[in-house]
Design a protein around this motif. Structure first.
Motif, mmCIF file in Angstrom:
data_model
loop_
_atom_site.group_PDB
_atom_site.id
_atom_site.type_symbol
_atom_site.label_atom_id
_atom_site.label_comp_id
_atom_site.label_asym_id
_atom_site.label_seq_id
_atom_site.Cartn_x
_atom_site.Cartn_y
_atom_site.Cartn_z
ATOM 1 N N ALA A 165 15.115 23.519 -5.988
ATOM 2 C CA ALA A 165 14.823 23.056 -4.632
ATOM 3 C C ALA A 165 13.340 22.730 -4.466
ATOM 4 C CB ALA A 165 15.252 24.109 -3.612
ATOM 5 N N ALA A 166 12.474 23.576 -5.006
ATOM 6 C CA ALA A 166 11.032 23.320 -4.921
ATOM 7 C C ALA A 166 10.665 22.062 -5.689
ATOM 8 C CB ALA A 166 10.252 24.523 -5.452
ATOM 9 N N ALA A 167 11.269 21.878 -6.863
ATOM 10 C CA ALA A 167 10.991 20.675 -7.658
ATOM 11 C C ALA A 167 11.457 19.426 -6.909
ATOM 12 C CB ALA A 167 11.671 20.786 -9.011
ATOM 13 N N GLY A 168 12.634 19.515 -6.296
ATOM 14 C CA GLY A 168 13.129 18.367 -5.529
ATOM 15 C C GLY A 168 12.224 18.016 -4.376
ATOM 16 N N TRP A 169 11.729 19.039 -3.668
ATOM 17 C CA TRP A 169 10.814 18.789 -2.551
ATOM 18 C C TRP A 169 9.505 18.180 -3.039
ATOM 19 C CZ3 TRP A 169 6.030 19.731 -0.630
ATOM 20 C CH2 TRP A 169 5.844 19.580 0.738
ATOM 21 N N LEU A 170 8.948 18.729 -4.119
ATOM 22 C CA LEU A 170 7.685 18.209 -4.647
ATOM 23 C C LEU A 170 7.836 16.761 -5.100
ATOM 24 C CD1 LEU A 170 6.430 21.290 -6.707
ATOM 25 C CD2 LEU A 170 5.413 20.389 -4.610
ATOM 26 N N HIS A 171 8.990 16.436 -5.676
ATOM 27 C CA HIS A 171 9.207 15.045 -6.086
ATOM 28 C C HIS A 171 9.262 14.139 -4.860
ATOM 29 C CE1 HIS A 171 11.606 11.489 -7.348
ATOM 30 N NE2 HIS A 171 10.846 11.609 -8.426
ATOM 31 N N ARG A 172 9.966 14.559 -3.817
ATOM 32 C CA ARG A 172 10.005 13.771 -2.581
ATOM 33 C C ARG A 172 8.614 13.634 -1.976
ATOM 34 N NH1 ARG A 172 10.558 14.510 2.787
ATOM 35 N NH2 ARG A 172 10.681 16.791 2.637
ATOM 36 N N PHE A 173 7.788 14.648 -2.206
ATOM 37 C CA PHE A 173 6.418 14.628 -1.694
ATOM 38 C C PHE A 173 5.526 13.704 -2.515
ATOM 39 C CE2 PHE A 173 2.161 16.651 -1.112
ATOM 40 C CZ PHE A 173 2.073 16.554 0.270
ATOM 41 N N GLY A 174 5.983 13.303 -3.687
ATOM 42 C CA GLY A 174 5.227 12.339 -4.472
ATOM 43 C C GLY A 174 4.770 12.809 -5.837
ATOM 44 N N VAL A 175 5.104 14.045 -6.241
ATOM 45 C CA VAL A 175 4.695 14.541 -7.553
ATOM 46 C C VAL A 175 5.567 13.897 -8.628
ATOM 47 C CG1 VAL A 175 4.460 16.575 -9.026
ATOM 48 C CG2 VAL A 175 3.894 16.728 -6.588
ATOM 49 N N ARG A 176 4.932 13.352 -9.649
ATOM 50 C CA ARG A 176 5.630 12.653 -10.708
ATOM 51 C C ARG A 176 5.269 13.236 -12.075
ATOM 52 N NH1 ARG A 176 7.892 11.500 -6.819
ATOM 53 N NH2 ARG A 176 8.425 9.425 -5.977
ATOM 54 N N THR A 177 6.056 12.876 -13.066
ATOM 55 C CA THR A 177 5.810 13.319 -14.434
ATOM 56 C C THR A 177 4.389 12.948 -14.854
ATOM 57 O OG1 THR A 177 8.134 13.043 -15.001
ATOM 58 C CG2 THR A 177 6.581 13.092 -16.835
ATOM 59 N N GLY A 178 3.666 13.937 -15.370
ATOM 60 C CA GLY A 178 2.296 13.717 -15.810
ATOM 61 C C GLY A 178 1.243 14.037 -14.778
ATOM 62 N N ASP A 179 1.642 14.159 -13.487
ATOM 63 C CA ASP A 179 0.668 14.543 -12.460
ATOM 64 C C ASP A 179 0.196 15.978 -12.688
ATOM 65 O OD1 ASP A 179 1.004 12.104 -11.275
ATOM 66 O OD2 ASP A 179 2.177 12.832 -9.560
ATOM 67 N N VAL A 180 -1.049 16.254 -12.319
ATOM 68 C CA VAL A 180 -1.595 17.605 -12.459
ATOM 69 C C VAL A 180 -1.552 18.304 -11.098
ATOM 70 C CG1 VAL A 180 -3.601 18.991 -13.120
ATOM 71 C CG2 VAL A 180 -3.092 16.857 -14.345
ATOM 72 N N VAL A 181 -1.012 19.520 -11.094
ATOM 73 C CA VAL A 181 -0.904 20.319 -9.873
ATOM 74 C C VAL A 181 -1.656 21.627 -10.085
ATOM 75 C CG1 VAL A 181 0.658 21.515 -8.301
ATOM 76 C CG2 VAL A 181 1.341 19.315 -9.314
ATOM 77 N N ALA A 182 -2.581 21.942 -9.174
ATOM 78 C CA ALA A 182 -3.321 23.204 -9.231
ATOM 79 C C ALA A 182 -2.554 24.273 -8.455
ATOM 80 C CB ALA A 182 -4.719 23.033 -8.653
ATOM 81 N N LEU A 183 -2.514 25.474 -8.999
ATOM 82 C CA LEU A 183 -1.796 26.582 -8.369
ATOM 83 C C LEU A 183 -2.697 27.810 -8.313
ATOM 84 C CD1 LEU A 183 0.764 27.995 -7.267
ATOM 85 C CD2 LEU A 183 1.438 28.412 -9.653
ATOM 86 N N GLN A 184 -2.995 28.269 -7.103
ATOM 87 C CA GLN A 184 -3.755 29.505 -6.909
ATOM 88 C C GLN A 184 -2.896 30.458 -6.094
ATOM 89 O OE1 GLN A 184 -7.397 29.409 -4.540
ATOM 90 N NE2 GLN A 184 -8.363 30.887 -5.917
ATOM 91 N N CYS A 185 -2.346 31.457 -6.786
ATOM 92 C CA CYS A 185 -1.356 32.318 -6.159
ATOM 93 C C CYS A 185 -1.320 33.647 -6.903
ATOM 94 C CB CYS A 185 0.011 31.633 -6.218
ATOM 95 S SG CYS A 185 1.375 32.550 -5.480
ATOM 96 N N PRO A 186 -1.187 34.775 -6.191
ATOM 97 C CA PRO A 186 -1.095 36.065 -6.878
ATOM 98 C C PRO A 186 0.251 36.226 -7.572
ATOM 99 C CG PRO A 186 -0.767 36.358 -4.532
ATOM 100 C CD PRO A 186 -1.153 34.923 -4.731
ATOM 101 N N ASN A 187 0.361 37.249 -8.397
ATOM 102 C CA ASN A 187 1.627 37.554 -9.056
ATOM 103 C C ASN A 187 2.718 37.758 -8.021
ATOM 104 O OD1 ASN A 187 0.014 37.617 -11.316
ATOM 105 N ND2 ASN A 187 0.873 39.510 -12.126
ATOM 106 N N SER A 188 3.771 36.977 -8.118
ATOM 107 C CA SER A 188 4.851 37.014 -7.138
ATOM 108 C C SER A 188 5.957 36.091 -7.613
ATOM 109 C CB SER A 188 4.353 36.528 -5.762
ATOM 110 O OG SER A 188 3.840 35.206 -5.876
ATOM 111 N N GLU A 189 7.100 36.195 -6.934
ATOM 112 C CA GLU A 189 8.151 35.222 -7.212
ATOM 113 C C GLU A 189 7.670 33.817 -6.854
ATOM 114 O OE1 GLU A 189 12.494 33.938 -5.528
ATOM 115 O OE2 GLU A 189 12.086 36.092 -5.646
#
Length: 529
Positions: free
Chosen positions: A55-79
């Motif tokens: 579901a998260a991948a589907g939303w991100l794709h609708r948001f415009g994220v494509r193969t090869g794009d770089v996404v930064a993630l700053q998040c503590p240990n969690s699900e």
């Protein structure tokens, strides 16, 4: 002659990370608990976790994220971290994990250097995310708070279906963690899906963790050690993973007791606490069968102290960001005390003279001379992002990776880390390994923690070994001054080492500065003088 793994016929599964972790999910595993998020008080099964990732991948794709794009993630240990990272990989996008305590300026630098077009973070961090995004030149809508109304809960509710993507796992980039390497400032380490899948498979082949284990996630997921062995390998192995946003000893111990944790990946500072802290005695850790230490050298005496106190097995391994990270493991099938063991499946090493670059052979008996550890295997990075000079220095050719660590090997090919090449103290021409002195310090009852660095001696201008020590809690009736204790500590260590290795100065601290993964911040100590 290089030393090869006992499983030299190892082959890398030819799939991407998402397919490797979730493609083999069997029906009987779908209802097993995958993640217990201690901060949120929630549990998710493997089927639920996969559904959230999709579901998260589907939303991100609708948001415009494509193969090869770089996404930064700053998040503590969690699900949340696991879902976000795996969703990025589901799309064939590239993850650049950001350390939690980074300043907005540091986050902005990583965003710009990596070419990230999106920052995933938490509103709970305050305004740091907005400031970092603004400094990096990201539009306001390219900052997503995973914990607010349009974050992961909205992604789950919309249930967008992700597209099918196609790429070559052997060459397609998956992650850009940042590492200072053997020298210099942090650089983006280019790790492919093939690199990370290989390392997960190598961990699986070692057989240290099984699907029946409950694992505590103390290592930060933003670091390659936690990312690979916890957020990825534990999920692939169908173990149960407990996540906690930060390490606190009492929380750590209570979770082990309440959830009957059976196996934990740690760094040496946690081993020090397990060996020495009185709080351990107040908790039932009887379910724990073993711990695996990495990120920094673990002294044999410290390992034995943990084993004796908890009646468990302590394993040690070795790796570095540039190798995804695991290259060596000391396990039941090849247990050599005080050693990082032999190479993992499909991997080989050699010890090289750092001056002449001549290989130091495996000795017929005893241990070899010290040299730099070089490794080669399918988990080794393709290079540093945008830094050909550093890449050429670290990857000298023919698949080899220079680790920057000084080591020696015995007649079986087991490797013993001596110290970082750049951290060796040069005392009047002699090489003094800080780790050796630190190991001796930690055996003393007056020492709770310790670090040793080289500092300039104002009297002679020479570099001398200086110890920074956290004093053990003062026992009732102990009236000794700090000066008396310092003298006793120096005398105890200096009586056991060569004259050129003696501690020449000692300072007490409230705590030894360390990174989130437990590495001593030696530069901070050197700056103290």
């Amino acid at each position: 002659m290089p030393v090869s793994s006992d499983q030299s016929d190892f082959t890398v599964p030819p799939v991407g990370l998402y397919d490797y972790i979730y493609g083999s999910l069997a029906p009987e595993d779908e209802d097993r608990v995958a993640v217990v998020d201690l901060a949120d008080g929630t549990e998710s099964t493997f089927a639920t976790l996969r559904s959230h990732v999709d579901a998260a991948a589907g939303w991100l794709h609708r948001f415009g994220v494509r193969t090869g794009d770089v996404v930064a993630l700053q998040c503590p240990n969690s699900e949340n971290f696991i879902v976000a990272a795996h969703a990025v990989w589901r799309l064939g996008a590239v993850l650049t994990p950001v350390p939690l305590l980074s300043t907005p300026e540091t986050v902005a630098h990583q965003i710009k250097d990596s070419g990230a077009t999106l920052l995933l973070t938490l509103a709970g961090f305050g305004d740091g995310g907005e400031e970092a995004a603004e400094l990096a030149g990201l539009p306001a809508d390219r900052l997503i708070h995973l914990d607010d109304s349009r974050g992961l809960k909205q992604m789950y509710a919309e249930r967008n279906t992700p597209p099918e993507v196609s790429f070559d796992p052997a060459t397609h980039p998956a992650a850009l963690p940042y590492s200072s390497g053997t020298t210099g400032l942090p650089k983006g380490v280019k790790l492919t899906h093939g690199n990370l899948v290989a390392n997960i498979a190598q961990i699986e082949t070692a057989g240290v963790v099984t699907r029946e284990d409950t694992i505590f996630g103390v290592l930060p997921f933003f670091h390659i050690y936690g990312l690979t062995v916890l957020a990825n390998a534990a999920m692939r192995l169908r173990a149960r993973l407990l996540t906690s946003p930060r390490f606190q000893l009492n929380t750590f111990l209570a979770a082990h007791q309440d959830h009957k944790v059976t196996f934990t990946f740690i760094a040496p500072p946690v081993a020090v606490a397990l060996a020495k802290d009185p709080a351990v005695d107040g908790h039932d850790l009887s379910a724990l069968r073993g711990v695996f230490s990495g990120a920094a050298p673990l002294d044999d005496d410290l390992a034995r102290a943990v084993e004796k106190r908890l009646d468990i097995r302590v394993y040690q391994g070795y790796g570095l960001t540039e190798a995804s990270p695991v290259t060596h493991m000391n396990t039941d099938g090849n247990l050599s005390r005080g050693s990082i063991g032999r190479p993992v499946a499909g991997t080989e090493h050699k010890i090289v003279d750092p001056e002449s670059f001549e290989e130091i052979p495996v000795p017929s008996e005893g241990v070899s001379a010290n040299g730099e550890l070089w490794v080669r295997g399918p988990q080794v990075m393709s290079g540093y992002l945008g830094d050909e000079e550093a890449t050429a220095a670290t990857l000298p050719g023919d698949g080899w990776l220079r680790t920057g660590d000084m080591a020696r090997q015995d007649d079986r090919g087991d490797v013993y880390i001596v110290d970082r090449l750049k951290e060796i103290i040069k005392y009047k021409g002699y090489q003094v390994p800080p780790a050796e002195l630190e190991a001796l310090l930690l055996t003393l009852p007056d020492v709770a923690d310790a670090a040793v660095v080289g500092v300039d001696d104002p009297a002679t201008g020479a570099e001398i070994p200086k110890a920074y020590v956290v004093r053990q809690a003062v026992a009732e009736g102990d009236t000794r001054s700090d000066e008396e204790v310092a003298t006793a500590i120096e005398d105890a260590v200096n009586a056991r080492v060569e004259p050129y290795k003696k501690i020449r100065a000692l300072e007490f601290l409230s705590e030894v500065p360390k990174s989130a993964t437990g590495k001593i911040l030696r530069r901070t100590l050197r700056d103290r003088g």
